[in-house]
Design a protein around this motif. Structure first.
Motif, PDB file in Angstrom:
ATOM      1  N   GLU A  28       0.366  -1.344   0.107  1.00 43.25           N
ATOM      2  CA  GLU A  28       0.214  -0.207  -0.023  1.00 43.25           C
ATOM      3  C   GLU A  28       0.595   1.395   0.216  1.00 43.25           C
ATOM      4  O   GLU A  28       0.255   2.540  -1.150  1.00 43.25           O
ATOM      5  N   LEU A  29       2.397   1.636   0.895  1.00 42.47           N
ATOM      6  CA  LEU A  29       2.950   2.520   0.619  1.00 42.47           C
ATOM      7  C   LEU A  29       3.334   2.266  -0.653  1.00 42.47           C
ATOM      8  O   LEU A  29       3.308   3.887  -0.731  1.00 42.47           O
ATOM      9  N   ILE A  30       3.576   1.847  -0.849  1.00 42.72           N
ATOM     10  CA  ILE A  30       4.802   1.536  -2.891  1.00 42.72           C
ATOM     11  C   ILE A  30       3.848   2.673  -3.696  1.00 42.72           C
ATOM     12  O   ILE A  30       3.663   3.226  -3.982  1.00 42.72           O
ATOM     13  N   GLN A  31       2.338   1.786  -3.360  1.00 45.00           N
ATOM     14  CA  GLN A  31       0.878   1.804  -4.541  1.00 45.00           C
ATOM     15  C   GLN A  31       0.987   3.723  -4.170  1.00 45.00           C
ATOM     16  O   GLN A  31       0.585   4.911  -4.840  1.00 45.00           O
ATOM     17  N   TRP A  32       0.384   3.840  -2.359  1.00 39.83           N
ATOM     18  CA  TRP A  32       0.399   5.029  -2.147  1.00 39.83           C
ATOM     19  C   TRP A  32       1.324   5.795  -3.132  1.00 39.83           C
ATOM     20  O   TRP A  32       1.318   7.269  -4.020  1.00 39.83           O
ATOM     21  N   CYS A  33       3.070   5.928  -3.220  1.00 43.18           N
ATOM     22  CA  CYS A  33       3.983   6.495  -3.371  1.00 43.18           C
ATOM     23  C   CYS A  33       4.155   6.844  -4.874  1.00 43.18           C
ATOM     24  O   CYS A  33       4.368   7.867  -5.734  1.00 43.18           O
ATOM     25  N   GLU A  34       3.794   5.815  -5.613  1.00 42.81           N
ATOM     26  CA  GLU A  34       3.661   5.627  -6.801  1.00 42.81           C
ATOM     27  C   GLU A  34       2.987   7.127  -7.685  1.00 42.81           C
ATOM     28  O   GLU A  34       2.420   7.648  -8.373  1.00 42.81           O
ATOM     29  N   GLU A  35       1.852   6.915  -6.604  1.00 50.30           N
ATOM     30  CA  GLU A  35       0.274   7.989  -6.923  1.00 50.30           C
ATOM     31  C   GLU A  35       0.859   9.472  -7.269  1.00 50.30           C
ATOM     32  O   GLU A  35       0.450  10.055  -7.505  1.00 50.30           O
ATOM     33  N   LYS A  36       1.727   9.648  -5.957  1.00 50.87           N
ATOM     34  CA  LYS A  36       2.044  10.828  -5.314  1.00 50.87           C
ATOM     35  C   LYS A  36       3.237  10.936  -6.292  1.00 50.87           C
ATOM     36  O   LYS A  36       3.897  12.335  -6.198  1.00 50.87           O
ATOM     37  N   GLU A  37       3.778  10.044  -6.847  1.00 48.20           N
ATOM     38  CA  GLU A  37       5.386  10.796  -7.745  1.00 48.20           C
ATOM     39  C   GLU A  37       5.892  10.815  -6.543  1.00 48.20           C
ATOM     40  O   GLU A  37       6.882  11.957  -7.137  1.00 48.20           O
ATOM     41  N   ARG A  38       6.456  10.106  -5.532  1.00 50.16           N
ATOM     42  CA  ARG A  38       7.194  10.463  -4.770  1.00 50.16           C
ATOM     43  C   ARG A  38       7.924   8.989  -4.454  1.00 50.16           C
ATOM     44  O   ARG A  38       7.651   7.330  -4.827  1.00 50.16           O
ATOM     45  N   VAL A  39       9.269   9.605  -3.562  1.00 48.17           N
ATOM     46  CA  VAL A  39       9.517   7.755  -3.910  1.00 48.17           C
ATOM     47  C   VAL A  39       9.945   7.296  -2.331  1.00 48.17           C
ATOM     48  O   VAL A  39       9.171   8.179  -1.542  1.00 48.17           O
ATOM     49  N   ILE A  40      10.156   6.429  -1.860  1.00 49.64           N
ATOM     50  CA  ILE A  40       9.357   5.557  -0.760  1.00 49.64           C
ATOM     51  C   ILE A  40      10.710   5.665   0.172  1.00 49.64           C
ATOM     52  O   ILE A  40      12.352   5.606   0.506  1.00 49.64           O
ATOM     53  N   THR A  41      11.123   7.604   1.434  1.00 51.75           N
ATOM     54  CA  THR A  41      11.761   7.881   2.330  1.00 51.75           C
ATOM     55  C   THR A  41      11.202   7.793   3.813  1.00 51.75           C
ATOM     56  O   THR A  41       9.983   7.859   3.685  1.00 51.75           O
ATOM     57  N   SER A  42      11.782   8.364   4.972  1.00 53.73           N
ATOM     58  CA  SER A  42      11.696   8.347   6.047  1.00 53.73           C
ATOM     59  C   SER A  42      10.368  10.071   5.684  1.00 53.73           C
ATOM     60  O   SER A  42       9.205   9.537   6.325  1.00 53.73           O
ATOM     61  N   SER A  75       8.206  10.708   3.039  1.00 54.84           N
ATOM     62  CA  SER A  75       7.322  10.397   2.279  1.00 54.84           C
ATOM     63  C   SER A  75       6.444   9.490   3.480  1.00 54.84           C
ATOM     64  O   SER A  75       4.637   9.470   3.193  1.00 54.84           O
ATOM     65  N   ARG A  76       7.159   8.263   4.248  1.00 50.64           N
ATOM     66  CA  ARG A  76       6.424   7.308   5.430  1.00 50.64           C
ATOM     67  C   ARG A  76       5.844   8.353   6.435  1.00 50.64           C
ATOM     68  O   ARG A  76       4.529   7.794   6.136  1.00 50.64           O
ATOM     69  N   ALA A  77       6.037   9.285   6.814  1.00 45.52           N
ATOM     70  CA  ALA A  77       6.063   9.832   8.064  1.00 45.52           C
ATOM     71  C   ALA A  77       4.864  10.615   7.063  1.00 45.52           C
ATOM     72  O   ALA A  77       3.750  10.631   8.143  1.00 45.52           O
ATOM     73  N   GLU A  78       4.837  11.353   6.080  1.00 51.96           N
ATOM     74  CA  GLU A  78       3.071  11.299   5.229  1.00 51.96           C
ATOM     75  C   GLU A  78       2.209  10.565   5.507  1.00 51.96           C
ATOM     76  O   GLU A  78       0.494  10.853   5.627  1.00 51.96           O
ATOM     77  N   PHE A  79       2.864   9.382   4.844  1.00 53.52           N
ATOM     78  CA  PHE A  79       1.847   8.403   4.403  1.00 53.52           C
ATOM     79  C   PHE A  79       0.774   8.005   6.083  1.00 53.52           C
ATOM     80  O   PHE A  79      -0.498   7.783   5.784  1.00 53.52           O
ATOM     81  N   VAL A  80       1.615   7.823   7.337  1.00 54.15           N
ATOM     82  CA  VAL A  80       1.584   7.607   8.653  1.00 54.15           C
ATOM     83  C   VAL A  80       0.368   8.395   8.473  1.00 54.15           C
ATOM     84  O   VAL A  80      -0.725   8.218   9.115  1.00 54.15           O
ATOM     85  N   THR A  81      -0.129  10.046   8.415  1.00 56.63           N
ATOM     86  CA  THR A  81      -0.200  10.804   8.331  1.00 56.63           C
ATOM     87  C   THR A  81      -1.485  10.734   7.915  1.00 56.63           C
ATOM     88  O   THR A  81      -2.681  10.930   8.956  1.00 56.63           O
ATOM     89  N   GLN A  82      -1.149  10.607   6.235  1.00 56.39           N
ATOM     90  CA  GLN A  82      -2.490  10.256   6.112  1.00 56.39           C
ATOM     91  C   GLN A  82      -3.760   9.368   6.707  1.00 56.39           C
ATOM     92  O   GLN A  82      -4.800   9.864   7.080  1.00 56.39           O
ATOM     93  N   LEU A  83      -2.984   8.050   7.317  1.00 56.45           N
ATOM     94  CA  LEU A  83      -3.724   7.232   7.674  1.00 56.45           C
ATOM     95  C   LEU A  83      -4.494   7.744   9.444  1.00 56.45           C
ATOM     96  O   LEU A  83      -5.221   6.777   9.679  1.00 56.45           O
ATOM     97  N   MET A  84      -3.036   7.754  10.110  1.00 56.28           N
ATOM     98  CA  MET A  84      -4.184   8.734  10.659  1.00 56.28           C
ATOM     99  C   MET A  84      -5.274   9.775  10.476  1.00 56.28           C
ATOM    100  O   MET A  84      -6.487   9.519  11.634  1.00 56.28           O
ATOM    101  N   THR A  85      -5.235  10.238  10.289  1.00 53.99           N
ATOM    102  CA  THR A  85      -6.548  11.604   9.605  1.00 53.99           C
ATOM    103  C   THR A  85      -7.707  10.562   8.959  1.00 53.99           C
ATOM    104  O   THR A  85      -8.763  10.993   9.683  1.00 53.99           O
ATOM    105  N   GLN A  86      -7.186   9.546   8.741  1.00 51.10           N
ATOM    106  CA  GLN A  86      -8.054   8.878   8.044  1.00 51.10           C
ATOM    107  C   GLN A  86      -8.857   7.968   8.739  1.00 51.10           C
ATOM    108  O   GLN A  86     -10.499   7.572   9.218  1.00 51.10           O
ATOM    109  N   LYS A  87      -8.402   7.530  10.043  1.00 50.76           N
ATOM    110  CA  LYS A  87      -9.002   6.766  11.249  1.00 50.76           C
ATOM    111  C   LYS A  87      -9.559   7.761  11.971  1.00 50.76           C
ATOM    112  O   LYS A  87     -10.720   7.850  12.392  1.00 50.76           O
ATOM    113  N   HIS A  88      -9.075   9.049  12.117  1.00 52.23           N
ATOM    114  CA  HIS A  88      -9.471   9.841  13.303  1.00 52.23           C
ATOM    115  C   HIS A  88     -11.009  10.459  12.146  1.00 52.23           C
ATOM    116  O   HIS A  88     -12.011  10.377  12.990  1.00 52.23           O
ATOM    117  N   THR A  89     -11.274  10.602  11.339  1.00 46.57           N
ATOM    118  CA  THR A  89     -11.955  10.949  10.445  1.00 46.57           C
ATOM    119  C   THR A  89     -13.087   9.873   9.772  1.00 46.57           C
ATOM    120  O   THR A  89     -13.743  10.216   9.012  1.00 46.57           O
TER     121      THR A  89
END
Length: 101
Positions: A67-81, A83-97
Motif C-alpha cells: 500500500e505504501l508503494i502504491q501510495w508513493c507511486e500515485e504521489k510520484e514520491r520515492v519511499i523515504t522517511s 514520504s513514510r511520515a506523510e503516509f502515516v499522517t494520512q492513515l491517522m487522519t483517515q482513522k480519526h475522520t
C-alpha cells in the motif's frame, strides 16, 4: 482537553517482521535503516519511550508495504522517511475522520 492530547500524539511507520525484507528492497533510504527487523523494532521502541518521557505519545501505525508503494507511486514520491511520515499522517487522519484522501 481531548484536543490537547491529540496535539501531543504522533504516529510512526510500523512495518511487520514478515514485510521487513520487502520494505528494505523498496526504501530509498534503506542504507540508513537497521539491517534486521529486530534491531529496527528495538530502536523504534527506544524512540517511543524517549518521546513519552517528553510528554509526546507516539503510536505505531501498521503500514502495508505494498500500500505504501502504491501510495508513493500515485504521489510520484520515492519511499523515504518523509514520504513514510506523510503516509502515516494520512492513515491517522483517515482513522480519526473516516475520510480517505
Amino acid at each position: 482537553m481531548a484536543s490537547d492530547k491529540l496535539q501531543h500524539t504522533a504516529g510512526i511507520c510500523w512495518i511487520s517482521e514478515p514485510q521487513w525484507t520487502r520494505f528494505l528492497e523498496v526504501a530509498e533510504d534503506a542504507n540508513l535503516l537497521e539491517n534486521s527487523w529486530q534491531e529496527w523494532a528495538e530502536k523504534t521502541d527506544e524512540m517511543i519511550t524517549a518521546f513519552a518521557e517528553k510528554g509526546i505519545t507516539v503510536v505505531k501505525v501498521p503500514v502495508d508495504v505494498e500500500e505504501l508503494i502504491q501510495w508513493c507511486e500515485e504521489k510520484e514520491r520515492v519511499i523515504t522517511s518523509s514520504s513514510r511520515a506523510e503516509f502515516v499522517t494520512q492513515l491517522m487522519t483517515q482513522k480519526h475522520t473516516g475520510v480517505k484522501h
